[in-house]
Design an enzyme around this catalytic site. Structure first.
Site, PDB file in Angstrom:
ATOM      1  N   GLY A  19      -3.075  -0.168   3.618  1.00  0.00           N
ATOM      2  CA  GLY A  19      -3.828  -0.535   4.806  1.00  0.00           C
ATOM      3  C   GLY A  19      -5.234  -1.038   4.566  1.00  0.00           C
ATOM      4  O   GLY A  19      -6.008  -1.152   5.514  1.00  0.00           O
ATOM      5  N   THR A  24       0.265  -6.093   6.513  1.00  0.00           N
ATOM      6  CA  THR A  24       0.583  -4.890   5.759  1.00  0.00           C
ATOM      7  C   THR A  24       0.141  -5.093   4.316  1.00  0.00           C
ATOM      8  O   THR A  24      -0.125  -6.219   3.881  1.00  0.00           O
ATOM      9  CB  THR A  24       2.090  -4.571   5.850  1.00  0.00           C
ATOM     10  N   CYS A  25       0.044  -4.001   3.574  1.00  0.00           N
ATOM     11  CA  CYS A  25      -0.328  -4.074   2.154  1.00  0.00           C
ATOM     12  C   CYS A  25       0.135  -2.777   1.491  1.00  0.00           C
ATOM     13  O   CYS A  25       1.164  -2.228   1.881  1.00  0.00           O
ATOM     14  CB  CYS A  25      -1.832  -4.297   1.997  1.00  0.00           C
ATOM     15  N   GLY A  26      -0.604  -2.270   0.527  1.00  0.00           N
ATOM     16  CA  GLY A  26      -0.213  -1.025  -0.115  1.00  0.00           C
ATOM     17  C   GLY A  26      -0.554   0.199   0.703  1.00  0.00           C
ATOM     18  O   GLY A  26       0.278   1.088   0.889  1.00  0.00           O
ATOM     19  N   TRP A  49       2.691  -0.015   2.931  1.00  0.00           N
ATOM     20  CA  TRP A  49       3.805   0.290   2.033  1.00  0.00           C
ATOM     21  C   TRP A  49       3.824   1.748   1.575  1.00  0.00           C
ATOM     22  O   TRP A  49       4.874   2.269   1.194  1.00  0.00           O
ATOM     23  CB  TRP A  49       3.805  -0.645   0.824  1.00  0.00           C
TER      24      TRP A  49
END
Length: 286
Positions: free
Chosen positions: A245, A241-243, A270
């Site tokens: 994708g 996961t990240c901000g 996120w």
């Protein structure tokens, strides 16, 4: 028809230069910049690109048109149509790069893998590495590609949605790794998108994507293995996961290079999890 065989999911500028004239090879510029950055990736592609590179717009064109979240993966029919219009055929060997070295190109690598196309690699070092090696560049208005026929076959193991992830957070067989900067993971730095809570998912671990790359190149495979071994067991399913994708896919590619097999990207990342109050959020000190 000749078939270009990729040596790995990551290729060097030298390898690409030596195979650039192969008829089945398609080069894609997947440059993208964070919100608030005053840069236009399409104009930069027109001004300077690897010869014959086509621009792959995963942010506004090859994305789910019905989602309020940024650049979500489209369905297989939408993907097939958009990729066909780019002149990418079913048999194509694809090399993706971006203008920052290794940043957004892995997103497109993951999209093709999620759509059943395995003959795809990322250019290590990206456009800066290509330029530093002295290889040729192209500029000006690009020639429109001739449409081809591409048929995507969705591979659900590469993708996970928020509700499924929520159910799996407590399972020992999976580990969530978050590619955002550590300060955002721990909630000590605000999110760049308005209205998004600070913090991270329960049970998630921080692995900023910048710990896997140096000066626009991936670290050596042994160092990548060490990074993943420090945070997860060999047989665990890794969920990235990240901000929004994008850099989650950098983790996915690094994990594949490190020999990990069960790799999944949380596409909403996120931007979805941190909005509203539906899903649990942990902050530093909680």
């Amino acid at each position: 028809m000749s078939v270009t065989i990729l040596p790995s999911p990551l290729v060097t500028a030298t390898w690409l230069f030596e195979h650039l004239d192969q008829s089945d090879l398609v080069v894609l510029d997947a440059s993208w910049f964070l919100p608030g950055t005053d840069r236009d990736p399409v104009q930069e592609w027109k001004a300077k690109r690897i010869p014959d590179a086509r621009y792959f717009d995963f942010d506004t064109k090859i994305a789910d048109p019905d989602s309020d979240l940024p650049h979500m993966l489209p369905n297989e029919n939408q993907f097939s149509q958009a990729v066909s219009e780019l002149g990418i055929a079913q048999h194509a060997t694809i090399v993706v790069y971006d203008s920052q070295g290794v940043f957004s190109a892995p997103r497109v690598w993951w999209m093709f893998r999620a759509m059943g196309h395995n003959s795809v690699a990322v250019l290590d070092g990206g456009l800066p590495g290509w330029e530093a090696a002295g290889y040729p560049l192209e500029s000006g208005e690009p020639v429109a590609p001739q449409p081809a026929t591409f048929r995507a076959v969705y591979q659900p193991e590469w993708v996970i949605d928020a509700d499924t992830l929520h159910q799996q957070l407590e399972e020992q067989g999976c580990q969530v790794l978050d590619a955002r900067p550590a300060a955002r993971f721990y909630g000590t730095q605000p999110e760049p998108r308005a209205g998004i809570r600070c913090g991270h998912m329960p049970q998630a671990k921080s692995l900023p994507f910048t710990q896997l790359v140096k000066a626009g190149y991936f670290l050596d495979v042994e160092l990548l293995r060490q990074r993943f071994d420090a945070l997860s067991d060999q047989e665990q399913q890794l969920i990235f996961t990240c901000g929004s994708g994008v850099t989650a896919c950098t983790l996915a590619l690094a994990a594949e290079l490190a020999g990990r097999k069960r790799l999944t990207v949380y596409d909403g990342s996120w931007s979805e999890w941190g909005s509203g109050l539906k899903y649990p959020v942990v902050q530093s000190g909680d």
